[in-house]
Design a protein around this motif. Structure first.
Motif, PDB file in Angstrom:
ATOM      1  N   TRP A 144      -2.643   3.141  26.560  1.00 44.44           N
ATOM      2  CA  TRP A 144      -3.686   4.115  26.839  1.00 44.44           C
ATOM      3  C   TRP A 144      -4.387   4.519  25.541  1.00 44.44           C
ATOM      4  CZ3 TRP A 144      -4.476   9.065  25.036  1.00 44.44           C
ATOM      5  CH2 TRP A 144      -5.503   9.768  25.678  1.00 44.44           C
ATOM      6  N   GLY A 145      -5.736   4.682  25.619  1.00 40.90           N
ATOM      7  CA  GLY A 145      -6.501   5.115  24.447  1.00 40.90           C
ATOM      8  C   GLY A 145      -6.543   4.074  23.351  1.00 40.90           C
ATOM      9  N   ALA A 146      -6.539   2.787  23.710  1.00 40.69           N
ATOM     10  CA  ALA A 146      -6.431   1.710  22.724  1.00 40.69           C
ATOM     11  C   ALA A 146      -7.751   1.441  22.031  1.00 40.69           C
ATOM     12  CB  ALA A 146      -5.903   0.448  23.393  1.00 40.69           C
ATOM     13  N   THR A 147      -8.249   2.416  21.288  1.00 40.25           N
ATOM     14  CA  THR A 147      -9.428   2.195  20.454  1.00 40.25           C
ATOM     15  C   THR A 147      -8.996   1.621  19.108  1.00 40.25           C
ATOM     16  OG1 THR A 147      -9.330   4.403  19.502  1.00 40.25           O
ATOM     17  CG2 THR A 147     -10.589   4.146  21.545  1.00 40.25           C
ATOM     18  N   GLU A 148      -9.943   1.121  18.352  1.00 37.04           N
ATOM     19  CA  GLU A 148      -9.618   0.566  17.033  1.00 37.04           C
ATOM     20  C   GLU A 148      -9.000   1.633  16.128  1.00 37.04           C
ATOM     21  OE1 GLU A 148     -11.873  -1.568  13.225  1.00 37.04           O
ATOM     22  OE2 GLU A 148     -12.962  -1.159  15.091  1.00 37.04           O
ATOM     23  N   LYS A 149      -9.553   2.845  16.168  1.00 38.08           N
ATOM     24  CA  LYS A 149      -9.043   3.930  15.335  1.00 38.08           C
ATOM     25  C   LYS A 149      -7.634   4.335  15.758  1.00 38.08           C
ATOM     26  CE  LYS A 149     -10.286   8.557  13.684  1.00 38.08           C
ATOM     27  NZ  LYS A 149     -11.312   9.640  13.760  1.00 38.08           N
ATOM     28  N   ALA A 150      -7.417   4.445  17.078  1.00 34.77           N
ATOM     29  CA  ALA A 150      -6.094   4.837  17.571  1.00 34.77           C
ATOM     30  C   ALA A 150      -5.043   3.787  17.232  1.00 34.77           C
ATOM     31  CB  ALA A 150      -6.144   5.069  19.077  1.00 34.77           C
ATOM     32  N   ASN A 151      -5.386   2.506  17.373  1.00 35.29           N
ATOM     33  CA  ASN A 151      -4.426   1.444  17.072  1.00 35.29           C
ATOM     34  C   ASN A 151      -4.098   1.399  15.590  1.00 35.29           C
ATOM     35  OD1 ASN A 151      -4.290   0.697  19.729  1.00 35.29           O
ATOM     36  ND2 ASN A 151      -5.713  -1.024  19.547  1.00 35.29           N
ATOM     37  N   ARG A 152      -5.096   1.630  14.747  1.00 31.39           N
ATOM     38  CA  ARG A 152      -4.831   1.663  13.301  1.00 31.39           C
ATOM     39  C   ARG A 152      -3.914   2.828  12.956  1.00 31.39           C
ATOM     40  NH1 ARG A 152      -9.625   1.205  11.893  1.00 31.39           N
ATOM     41  NH2 ARG A 152     -10.167   3.405  11.600  1.00 31.39           N
ATOM     42  N   ARG A 153      -4.135   3.966  13.616  1.00 26.90           N
ATOM     43  CA  ARG A 153      -3.279   5.137  13.385  1.00 26.90           C
ATOM     44  C   ARG A 153      -1.846   4.836  13.826  1.00 26.90           C
ATOM     45  NH1 ARG A 153      -6.380   8.973  15.807  1.00 26.90           N
ATOM     46  NH2 ARG A 153      -5.531   8.464  17.860  1.00 26.90           N
ATOM     47  N   ARG A 154      -1.692   4.167  14.955  1.00 24.44           N
ATOM     48  CA  ARG A 154      -0.355   3.836  15.443  1.00 24.44           C
ATOM     49  C   ARG A 154       0.346   2.838  14.524  1.00 24.44           C
ATOM     50  NH1 ARG A 154      -2.856   3.264  21.547  1.00 24.44           N
ATOM     51  NH2 ARG A 154      -2.642   5.484  22.128  1.00 24.44           N
ATOM     52  N   GLN A 155      -0.381   1.882  13.999  1.00 25.11           N
ATOM     53  CA  GLN A 155       0.221   0.878  13.128  1.00 25.11           C
ATOM     54  C   GLN A 155       0.632   1.458  11.771  1.00 25.11           C
ATOM     55  OE1 GLN A 155      -3.142  -1.891  13.421  1.00 25.11           O
ATOM     56  NE2 GLN A 155      -1.764  -3.420  14.313  1.00 25.11           N
ATOM     57  N   ASN A 156      -0.092   2.458  11.303  1.00 29.79           N
ATOM     58  CA  ASN A 156       0.143   2.998   9.961  1.00 29.79           C
ATOM     59  C   ASN A 156       1.109   4.176   9.936  1.00 29.79           C
ATOM     60  OD1 ASN A 156      -1.652   1.129   8.963  1.00 29.79           O
ATOM     61  ND2 ASN A 156      -3.376   2.554   8.838  1.00 29.79           N
ATOM     62  N   THR A 157       1.675   4.540  11.081  1.00 29.47           N
ATOM     63  CA  THR A 157       2.490   5.755  11.160  1.00 29.47           C
ATOM     64  C   THR A 157       3.880   5.451  11.684  1.00 29.47           C
ATOM     65  OG1 THR A 157       0.492   7.049  11.629  1.00 29.47           O
ATOM     66  CG2 THR A 157       2.612   8.111  12.063  1.00 29.47           C
ATOM     67  N   VAL A 158       4.877   6.021  11.028  1.00 26.34           N
ATOM     68  CA  VAL A 158       6.252   6.036  11.535  1.00 26.34           C
ATOM     69  C   VAL A 158       6.535   7.451  12.013  1.00 26.34           C
ATOM     70  CG1 VAL A 158       8.701   5.841  10.953  1.00 26.34           C
ATOM     71  CG2 VAL A 158       7.060   4.199  10.021  1.00 26.34           C
ATOM     72  N   MET A 159       6.878   7.579  13.300  1.00 26.93           N
ATOM     73  CA  MET A 159       7.218   8.874  13.873  1.00 26.93           C
ATOM     74  C   MET A 159       8.737   9.030  13.909  1.00 26.93           C
ATOM     75  SD  MET A 159       4.795  10.994  15.172  1.00 26.93           S
ATOM     76  CE  MET A 159       3.011  10.936  15.393  1.00 26.93           C
ATOM     77  N   ILE A 160       9.213  10.201  13.501  1.00 28.38           N
ATOM     78  CA  ILE A 160      10.644  10.508  13.563  1.00 28.38           C
ATOM     79  C   ILE A 160      10.811  11.729  14.455  1.00 28.38           C
ATOM     80  CG2 ILE A 160      12.715  11.113  12.277  1.00 28.38           C
ATOM     81  CD1 ILE A 160      11.533   9.706   9.855  1.00 28.38           C
ATOM     82  N   ASP A 161      11.419  11.529  15.609  1.00 28.80           N
ATOM     83  CA  ASP A 161      11.612  12.593  16.591  1.00 28.80           C
ATOM     84  C   ASP A 161      13.004  13.185  16.395  1.00 28.80           C
ATOM     85  OD1 ASP A 161      11.398  14.289  18.717  1.00 28.80           O
ATOM     86  OD2 ASP A 161      11.701  12.752  20.250  1.00 28.80           O
ATOM     87  N   SER A 162      13.068  14.475  16.105  1.00 28.29           N
ATOM     88  CA  SER A 162      14.362  15.113  15.852  1.00 28.29           C
ATOM     89  C   SER A 162      15.007  15.537  17.162  1.00 28.29           C
ATOM     90  CB  SER A 162      14.172  16.340  14.958  1.00 28.29           C
ATOM     91  OG  SER A 162      13.474  17.365  15.644  1.00 28.29           O
ATOM     92  N   PRO A 163      16.343  15.596  17.203  1.00 21.91           N
ATOM     93  CA  PRO A 163      17.016  16.120  18.395  1.00 21.91           C
ATOM     94  C   PRO A 163      16.874  17.630  18.431  1.00 21.91           C
ATOM     95  CG  PRO A 163      18.630  15.664  16.690  1.00 21.91           C
ATOM     96  CD  PRO A 163      17.299  15.197  16.155  1.00 21.91           C
ATOM     97  N   GLY A 164      16.920  18.205  19.596  1.00 19.50           N
ATOM     98  CA  GLY A 164      16.944  19.655  19.702  1.00 19.50           C
ATOM     99  C   GLY A 164      18.334  20.147  19.362  1.00 19.50           C
ATOM    100  N   LEU A 165      18.506  20.747  18.178  1.00 23.75           N
ATOM    101  CA  LEU A 165      19.832  21.171  17.749  1.00 23.75           C
ATOM    102  C   LEU A 165      20.335  22.275  18.664  1.00 23.75           C
ATOM    103  CD1 LEU A 165      19.449  21.129  13.880  1.00 23.75           C
ATOM    104  CD2 LEU A 165      20.032  19.290  15.447  1.00 23.75           C
ATOM    105  N   SER A 166      21.605  22.236  18.963  1.00 24.50           N
ATOM    106  CA  SER A 166      22.183  23.143  19.960  1.00 24.50           C
ATOM    107  C   SER A 166      23.416  23.825  19.408  1.00 24.50           C
ATOM    108  CB  SER A 166      22.556  22.344  21.227  1.00 24.50           C
ATOM    109  OG  SER A 166      23.360  23.115  22.084  1.00 24.50           O
TER     110      SER A 166
END
Length: 432
Positions: A144-166
């Motif tokens: 979804w949203g596969a524009t050139e700008k969005a794809n470049r942003r996705r390729q250049n970014t590493v996302m780190i999702d943290s756990p919800g600490l409990s």
């Protein structure tokens, strides 16, 4: 020079903790059900993480888009490329998408792939604290949203999702998570702290964790980790955090221990001011995201301009500011430019074309502003700065190890000291 500094680290028995990612790193932080997974799915254009009101994951999840060859190596002999339509991706058929669009890596495979995690390899494997999701770059046009700008942003970014600490985590797991988050915070170019608009009063302990990480990023990492271990050892290793006095009590005790270690017990007002000023640079990389604003529409003031509904979240921002004031021990509340409000209600709805946005119930421009901020991170310059910073930190560690060594009294460290000074001078020259 970076490799030369790592070689010296090995010579002095030090483990390098400073190898940066080549891509820009964005860390997502927040309580359970704060909108982190929804944003992650929105960013990549398909369901990377399941969305739930309850805790789904107890580990850190690293998400990266890789080229097809790297994806094939990760999947192994079972990889078979199958072209996907946008409707197939949206329906989320696991059998069709798994090992074709994405592949999940367990703790062992994740540590093996990301050399940046070498220092935490034992903790990652023992407590199963990390996993990874690799996305096949060959399918970017089907998302979804596969524009050139969005794809470049996705390729250049590493996302780190943290756990919800409990508070149900054990002291041992919490200790490892504290150290790991501080490490990720140091690696990150941007940290997004998600605050659910209908649960602002639930984020106090997470704010203290963020504060501890900012202090860790500026001051000696070993000293901060030592304070965390000492706080953790005040209870038994198998004890849950709730029995310690709660997550807030444990993290708050660690913050105060670090503060005493850095400045001592005297001159509290002066040292607090010093710490506020010194932490500012790292605090500037944090954005506070007021999420799930679609849940509070009836309770906020709104008006219409040109047929578009615009919302004013004054009450929510005021409440959030009060929480900042109560939770931070040494940091000032964030400035307005660090705050965003988003609604992720329409994610992944069917749209008429790949580039057109889905229909929106309200006008919340901060979501686009947030994506734009991620897009405009200078990839090369950011990586270069991180490399230079890593070289300087390794030089400091090596110099400290030499000063504490018996060999230093005999003059046997002369050549190594010269090499450290050369590396430091060259790095600073390149940074001008």
């Amino acid at each position: 020079d970076f490799l030369a500094a790592e070689k010296l680290m090995d010579k002095w028995g030090l483990r390098s903790r400073y190898r940066p990612f080549r891509k820009n790193v964005v860390t997502l932080m927040g309580t359970i059900s704060s909108g982190k997974s929804s944003f992650l799915n929105f960013f990549y254009g398909f369901t990377v993480q399941r969305v739930s009101a309850h805790q789904q994951d107890t580990h850190w999840t690293v998400v990266e888009v890789v080229d097809e060859l790297s994806f094939k190596d990760a999947v192994g002999s079972g990889y078979r490329f199958t072209k996907l339509s946008r409707d197939q991706v949206k329906q989320g058929d696991g059998d069709l998408l798994r090992n074709n669009l994405y592949v999940h890596l367990g703790p062992n495979e994740t540590v093996q792939r990301f050399e940046q995690f070498a220092q935490f390899a034992d903790a990652f494997r023992r407590n199963r604290l990390v996993a990874a999701v690799l996305i096949n770059g060959a399918h970017l046009s089907s998302l979804w949203g596969a524009t050139e700008k969005a794809n470049r942003r996705r390729q250049n970014t590493v996302m780190i999702d943290s756990p919800g600490l409990s508070a149900e985590d054990t002291i041992t797991t919490m200790e490892s998570n504290l150290q790991i988050f501080q490490y990720f915070f140091r690696l990150s170019h941007l940290t997004l702290f998600f605050v659910p608009a209908d649960g602002i009063n639930m984020v106090s302990s997470q704010l203290q964790l963020l504060e501890l990480s900012i202090i860790h990023a500026f001051y000696d990492a070993g000293m901060v980790e030592k304070c965390i271990r000492e706080c953790a050892r005040s209870g038994s290793r198998g004890e849950v955090v709730a029995e310690y006095g709660g997550l807030s009590s444990m993290v708050g005790a660690a913050v105060q221990a670090v503060r005493r270690q850095v400045f001592g017990d005297g001159e509290a007002e002066k040292t607090t001011e010093q710490l506020m000023l010194k932490g500012t640079h790292y605090f500037d990389t944090v954005r506070f995201v007021l999420s799930k604003v679609d849940r509070i529409f009836p309770r906020v003031w709104s008006d219409r301009q040109g047929g578009v509904e615009r919302l004013n979240f004054q009450a929510q921002w005021f409440e959030l500011g009060c929480v900042f004031g109560r939770s931070f021990s040494v940091l000032r509340p964030p400035v307005f430019e660090q705050c965003r409000s988003v609604s992720l209600l329409p994610i992944l709805q069917t749209s008429s074309s790949p580039s057109s946005p889905p229909p929106k119930a309200v006008y919340v421009p901060d979501l686009n502003n947030l994506l734009s901020e991620i897009s405009h991170i200078d990839l090369y310059d950011s990586y270069k700065r991180r490399l230079e910073g890593s070289i300087l930190r390794m030089c400091d560690d090596i110099q400290r190890a030499m000063s504490n060594s018996w060999w230093d009294t005999t003059g046997a460290t002369h050549w190594d000291r010269q090499e450290v000074e050369r590396l430091r001078a060259a790095s600073r020259l390149r940074s001008l």
